[in-house]
Motif scaffolding. Structure first.
Motif, PDB file in Angstrom:
ATOM      1  N   VAL A  38       0.828  -1.202   0.000  1.00  0.00           N
ATOM      2  CA  VAL A  38       0.000   0.000   0.000  1.00  0.00           C
ATOM      3  C   VAL A  38       0.864   1.255   0.000  1.00  0.00           C
ATOM      4  O   VAL A  38       0.665   2.169  -0.807  1.00  0.00           O
ATOM      5  CB  VAL A  38      -0.950  -0.001   1.217  1.00  0.00           C
ATOM      6  N   LYS A  39       1.838   1.316   0.885  1.00  0.00           N
ATOM      7  CA  LYS A  39       2.661   2.526   1.023  1.00  0.00           C
ATOM      8  C   LYS A  39       3.527   2.786  -0.202  1.00  0.00           C
ATOM      9  O   LYS A  39       3.744   3.941  -0.577  1.00  0.00           O
ATOM     10  CB  LYS A  39       3.550   2.395   2.268  1.00  0.00           C
ATOM     11  N   HIS A  40       4.031   1.746  -0.839  1.00  0.00           N
ATOM     12  CA  HIS A  40       4.902   1.918  -2.002  1.00  0.00           C
ATOM     13  C   HIS A  40       4.148   1.902  -3.329  1.00  0.00           C
ATOM     14  O   HIS A  40       4.766   1.973  -4.390  1.00  0.00           O
ATOM     15  CB  HIS A  40       5.990   0.846  -2.022  1.00  0.00           C
ATOM     16  N   GLY A  41       2.824   1.789  -3.268  1.00  0.00           N
ATOM     17  CA  GLY A  41       2.040   1.835  -4.497  1.00  0.00           C
ATOM     18  C   GLY A  41       2.183   0.612  -5.378  1.00  0.00           C
ATOM     19  O   GLY A  41       1.905   0.673  -6.589  1.00  0.00           O
ATOM     20  N   LEU A  42       2.585  -0.526  -4.809  1.00  0.00           N
ATOM     21  CA  LEU A  42       2.773  -1.736  -5.605  1.00  0.00           C
ATOM     22  C   LEU A  42       1.452  -2.295  -6.121  1.00  0.00           C
ATOM     23  O   LEU A  42       1.348  -2.714  -7.283  1.00  0.00           O
ATOM     24  CB  LEU A  42       3.511  -2.790  -4.774  1.00  0.00           C
ATOM     25  N   PHE A  43       0.426  -2.300  -5.258  1.00  0.00           N
ATOM     26  CA  PHE A  43      -0.882  -2.765  -5.707  1.00  0.00           C
ATOM     27  C   PHE A  43      -1.451  -1.835  -6.774  1.00  0.00           C
ATOM     28  O   PHE A  43      -2.023  -2.290  -7.770  1.00  0.00           O
ATOM     29  CB  PHE A  43      -1.852  -2.858  -4.519  1.00  0.00           C
ATOM     30  N   VAL A  44      -1.275  -0.537  -6.587  1.00  0.00           N
ATOM     31  CA  VAL A  44      -1.766   0.438  -7.567  1.00  0.00           C
ATOM     32  C   VAL A  44      -1.108   0.209  -8.921  1.00  0.00           C
ATOM     33  O   VAL A  44      -1.772   0.211  -9.966  1.00  0.00           O
ATOM     34  CB  VAL A  44      -1.501   1.879  -7.078  1.00  0.00           C
ATOM     35  N   ALA A  45       0.200   0.017  -8.912  1.00  0.00           N
ATOM     36  CA  ALA A  45       0.929  -0.187 -10.168  1.00  0.00           C
ATOM     37  C   ALA A  45       0.441  -1.434 -10.889  1.00  0.00           C
ATOM     38  O   ALA A  45       0.269  -1.432 -12.121  1.00  0.00           O
ATOM     39  CB  ALA A  45       2.423  -0.291  -9.888  1.00  0.00           C
ATOM     40  N   LEU A  46       0.203  -2.500 -10.155  1.00  0.00           N
ATOM     41  CA  LEU A  46      -0.250  -3.738 -10.781  1.00  0.00           C
ATOM     42  C   LEU A  46      -1.681  -3.618 -11.303  1.00  0.00           C
ATOM     43  O   LEU A  46      -2.029  -4.200 -12.331  1.00  0.00           O
ATOM     44  CB  LEU A  46      -0.143  -4.893  -9.785  1.00  0.00           C
ATOM     45  N   VAL A  47      -2.522  -2.859 -10.588  1.00  0.00           N
ATOM     46  CA  VAL A  47      -3.890  -2.649 -11.063  1.00  0.00           C
ATOM     47  C   VAL A  47      -3.904  -1.787 -12.313  1.00  0.00           C
ATOM     48  O   VAL A  47      -4.613  -2.064 -13.290  1.00  0.00           O
ATOM     49  CB  VAL A  47      -4.752  -2.010  -9.950  1.00  0.00           C
ATOM     50  N   GLU A  48      -3.099  -0.730 -12.314  1.00  0.00           N
ATOM     51  CA  GLU A  48      -3.115   0.213 -13.433  1.00  0.00           C
ATOM     52  C   GLU A  48      -2.356  -0.300 -14.653  1.00  0.00           C
ATOM     53  O   GLU A  48      -2.769  -0.053 -15.793  1.00  0.00           O
ATOM     54  CB  GLU A  48      -2.520   1.552 -12.985  1.00  0.00           C
ATOM     55  N   ASP A  49      -1.242  -1.018 -14.447  1.00  0.00           N
ATOM     56  CA  ASP A  49      -0.380  -1.396 -15.568  1.00  0.00           C
ATOM     57  C   ASP A  49      -0.154  -2.893 -15.719  1.00  0.00           C
ATOM     58  O   ASP A  49       0.520  -3.321 -16.661  1.00  0.00           O
ATOM     59  CB  ASP A  49       0.995  -0.728 -15.411  1.00  0.00           C
ATOM     60  N   GLY A  50      -0.660  -3.696 -14.786  1.00  0.00           N
ATOM     61  CA  GLY A  50      -0.388  -5.124 -14.838  1.00  0.00           C
ATOM     62  C   GLY A  50      -1.070  -5.824 -16.002  1.00  0.00           C
ATOM     63  O   GLY A  50      -1.976  -5.258 -16.635  1.00  0.00           O
ATOM     64  N   PRO A  51      -0.623  -7.060 -16.299  1.00  0.00           N
ATOM     65  CA  PRO A  51       0.429  -7.814 -15.609  1.00  0.00           C
ATOM     66  C   PRO A  51       1.821  -7.204 -15.821  1.00  0.00           C
ATOM     67  O   PRO A  51       2.114  -6.664 -16.884  1.00  0.00           O
ATOM     68  CB  PRO A  51       0.344  -9.214 -16.229  1.00  0.00           C
ATOM     69  N   LEU A  52       2.667  -7.340 -14.783  1.00  0.00           N
ATOM     70  CA  LEU A  52       4.039  -6.839 -14.841  1.00  0.00           C
ATOM     71  C   LEU A  52       4.992  -7.902 -14.305  1.00  0.00           C
ATOM     72  O   LEU A  52       4.644  -8.646 -13.388  1.00  0.00           O
ATOM     73  CB  LEU A  52       4.187  -5.577 -13.984  1.00  0.00           C
ATOM     74  N   THR A  53       6.186  -7.946 -14.881  1.00  0.00           N
ATOM     75  CA  THR A  53       7.228  -8.792 -14.307  1.00  0.00           C
ATOM     76  C   THR A  53       7.817  -8.082 -13.093  1.00  0.00           C
ATOM     77  O   THR A  53       7.567  -6.893 -12.875  1.00  0.00           O
ATOM     78  CB  THR A  53       8.336  -9.058 -15.326  1.00  0.00           C
ATOM     79  N   ALA A  54       8.620  -8.805 -12.322  1.00  0.00           N
ATOM     80  CA  ALA A  54       9.270  -8.200 -11.166  1.00  0.00           C
ATOM     81  C   ALA A  54      10.144  -7.030 -11.593  1.00  0.00           C
ATOM     82  O   ALA A  54      10.161  -5.979 -10.948  1.00  0.00           O
ATOM     83  CB  ALA A  54      10.106  -9.253 -10.434  1.00  0.00           C
TER      84      ALA A  54
END
Length: 365
Positions: A38-54
């Motif tokens: 939540v704090k680093h925006g990881l879920f947001v990034a995956l929702v907006e741009d996913g699927p993403l590799t590591a």
């Protein structure tokens, strides 16, 4: 609730309790991983741009690739993420169904992204809280840090956005009529305003309403002002650092309504006294967490959350700050009615607004 005489220790009871505490511990530890997401925006990034590799997610968020891979593995194991390959180096990740609604959409009715922040804030003050149990002193609200401020706002905001103006206000007809009256300049004081989301939503819903928000926390007020500006209502919504037990509403126009959305204070009588707003026609709604009374055989998760917070967040109130919650008994109608009458109100009306967490009161002058 079982009495001491009824308690029987059996191997099965021990096993069940050990299993329950183990699962709660695993859940508490997992909240730490959710907190990072939540704090680093990881879920947001995956929702907006996913699927993403590591590698792609690390680049998108500006974080270290090794840590991002470990986080992806943890959340995939927990079921919050889905991977298209077992090889972490090449797999693409996306969020599981429901993650967007619960951890990304901050104004959605299912959003609970403030919960891991609340847990982090509570655990961060454990050393001070241990001392407080011995000394009886308070733990200052500021000690809980930014996470506590964000958690309170995040957990309340969906209700303010989706229910405050649309569902709660209409169930108080005279208040609804006053707010909707475009022929008069209605003024409302929001005491214990936090980050200002309730004030902002009311201003958006009622174009002729002016709102003055008050809170003891300077960081909250700073951010509330920024939120009002971003929402385009800063011309009708102001925020000031004022303690609830000090005079407020001393502007040229007195408030017609006073709203308290779950403030907690070391001096509750002074904080809700009729003289506080310097107006003779004060209408007041006070919202508190609902105390559900006795345990039932089927334990509800929301009851557990409230009980834990009752213990964790008593110290801020004891140190004279507005906290997130007060003690358990202050939530009961009889206790609140006693406080209100001592403060000078003639009675308290329990409003018929159904909510799983809060009970709504109206102070009668």
């Amino acid at each position: 609730m079982s009495t001491i005489a009824e308690v029987e220790t059996t191997p099965q009871a021990i096993e069940e309790l050990a299993g329950r505490i183990f699962l709660e511990g695993v859940g508490a530890l997992h909240l730490g991983s959710v907190y990072i997401g939540v704090k680093h925006g990881l879920f947001v990034a995956l929702v907006e741009d996913g699927p993403l590799t590591a590698r792609e997610l690390a680049a998108r968020t500006g974080l270290n690739g090794l840590y991002v891979r470990e986080w992806l593995q943890a959340e995939t194991t927990a079921g919050l993420l889905l991977a298209d390959d077992d090889d972490l180096a090449t797999a693409s990740f996306r969020t599981a169904p429901g993650v967007s609604e619960t951890l990304v959409d901050e104004t959605g009715p299912a959003f609970i992204g403030g919960l891991p922040l609340a847990a982090a804030a509570a655990y961060s003050v454990m050393p001070e809280l241990l001392k407080a149990f011995r000394t009886g002193a308070g733990v200052p609200y500021a000690s809980y840090g930014e996470d506590a401020v964000e958690a309170q706002a995040a957990l309340n905001r969906p209700a303010f956005v989706n229910e405050l103006a649309a569902e709660w206000i209409p169930q108080i007809p005279d208040v609804a009529a006053l707010l909707a009256d475009s022929g008069r300049a209605t003024r409302l004081a929001d005491v214990g305003c936090g980050l200002g989301w309730a004030a902002i939503e009311l201003a958006k819903a009622y174009p002729h309403l002016r709102v003055d928000g008050y809170d003891t926390d300077e960081e909250s007020i700073t951010r509330a002002r920024r939120n009002a500006a971003d929402a385009g209502v800063s011309n009708r919504v102001t925020f000031d650092v004022v303690d609830a037990s000090s005079p407020y509403g001393e502007r040229s126009v007195r408030p017609d309504l006073v709203l308290r959305m779950r403030p907690r204070h070391a001096h509750p009588v002074e904080a809700i006294g009729p003289g506080q707003s310097s107006t003779g026609r004060r209408r007041d709604r006070d919202r508190h967490g609902r105390a559900r009374g006795r345990d039932t055989q089927r334990r509800r998760p929301d009851v557990d959350i409230l009980r834990h917070r009752e213990c964790d967040l008593v110290p801020p109130a004891r140190s004279g700050r507005v906290g997130l919650r007060g003690g358990r008994h202050s939530e009961r109608p009889s206790r609140f009615r006693s406080i209100a009458r001592t403060a000078g109100w003639s009675d308290v009306e329990i409003l018929r607004i159904d909510h799983p967490f809060w009970r709504f009161y109206r102070l009668i002058g």
